[in-house]
Scaffold this motif. Structure first.
Motif: not given
Length: 368
Positions: A7-17, A39-47, A56-58
């Motif tokens: 699981g990944f908690i936090g889907c900002g820059g450091i997550a995607f980079d 921000i649900s859109e970030r989590a959905e983008e990562a999913r 899953k998205v939370f």
């Protein structure tokens, strides 16, 4: 045994980079199973980009931690949330890799460490710069004993104008600190690791906020665009003088904004037999590692690694983030040891927190 579910908690820059592409290199052994962000859109983008089938998205990390099938989580939130979420994850039976710094304060880092000991869950911190070619080469050279006793070191992370203007970087309540815990944390981790010295005797420090809160637009020239001085709440430079119990000294210097030539992420070591330094984190190869030793009765300055750039004992396509991910998954599967131990990361935060405390009180902080 099935794949590990992560699981990944936090889907900002450091997550995607870093964390998401790094863990994607381990898809043969893990499922990227759950993604959480306020921000649900970030989590959905990562999913959508990285998730396994049925991912899953939370928006609430507690709901993610309530999933019994999740084996481990990556905590990738602003600094002040590292302790709360990491401890909750370990209490919920999950192993944790937390992005640097370990926590915003030493008290919080100590709580994380004690929770790790009590629950028996793995805990490591994301100091991926240990996996860069120059730093690996530097560590290998130090470990040969070529420098002798290392009694002085510098951990440097200077930017002339490099204030982060995204996320919550200039928000004290969320970030907890400025360049000291954002940048110097990497340089200090590298320095302690290369010296293999974690016994701290005392810390003296000073911080400044001379540019960030007062700069006019024509004084900015910032690498990441203009910032709002009215919302700048942290130090823009910091300095620390660390005495180790064996008498060795470490000079810590860092800035987001300082009127000098930038030198980001340089480590310098001075020993009884030789010295060594790198030119910084970015775009560095082992050819930039410079050794100073006595050769034929004369001082010689050279690279101790006469190789082509990018060919240091590994496939050059293995990035630091991929190397970190492999070591993490190996440890989760019981096939290897953690590369960054919680004890090591705790000492880094202990020193950084003491610099802030020394700057606040005007006193040297002593440790037993």
């Amino acid at each position: 045994m099935g794949k590990l579910k992560i699981g990944f908690i936090g889907c900002g820059g450091i997550a995607f980079d870093k964390h998401l592409p790094g863990m994607a290199s381990q898809r043969d052994r893990i499922d990227m199973y759950a993604f959480c962000d306020l921000i649900s859109e970030r989590a959905e983008e990562a999913r959508q980009k990285y998730g396994c089938p049925g991912a899953k998205v939370f928006t609430d990390y507690r709901e993610l931690l309530a999933c019994p099938e999740i084996d481990a989580v990556h905590v990738l939130t602003p600094n002040v949330k590292h302790c709360e979420i990491s401890c909750a994850a370990m209490e919920a039976g999950k192993h944790v890799i937390c992005e640097k710094p370990m926590a915003a304060t030493y008290a919080d880092a100590l709580k994380m460490y004690e929770t790790h000991l009590r629950t028996g869950k793995l805990l490591t911190i994301g100091y991926q710069y240990r996996h860069m070619d120059s730093n690996k080469a530097m560590k290998a050279y130090v470990d040969t004993g070529a420098l002798g006793e290392i009694y002085y070191a510098e951990a440097t992370a200077f930017r002339r104008r490099g204030i982060p203007t995204w996320g919550v970087f200039t928000n004290k309540a969320e970030q907890g600190g400025g360049p000291l815990i954002d940048m110097a944390t990497h340089a200090l981790d590298l320095t302690l690791w290369m010296m293999n010295n974690y016994e701290v005797a005392s810390v003296t420090g000073q911080t400044f906020a001379k540019i960030g809160p007062v700069a006019t637009p024509d004084e900015m020239g910032n690498d990441f665009g203009p910032w709002d001085p009215a919302k700048y709440e942290l130090e823009d430079s910091a300095f620390g003088f660390v005495k180790m119990k064996n008498g060795a000294l470490i000079n810590i210097r860092c800035s987001w904004a300082l009127n000098l030539i930038p030198k980001e992420g340089m480590v310098r070591l001075c020993g009884t037999k030789g010295g060594l330094d790198t030119s910084g984190f970015k775009d560095v190869t082992a050819n930039h590692v410079i050794a100073n030793r006595c050769v034929d009765s004369k001082i010689a300055t050279r690279s101790p690694f006469p190789r082509m750039a990018g060919t240091i004992d590994r496939n050059p396509m293995v990035t630091p983030q991929d190397a970190e991910a492999k070591i993490w998954v190996d440890a989760l599967l019981g096939q290897g040891e953690l590369f960054v131990t919680p004890e090591q990361a705790l000492t880094v935060t202990k020193i950084l927190d003491a610099i802030y405390e020394s700057a606040r009180t005007g006193k040297t902080i002593y440790f037993d």
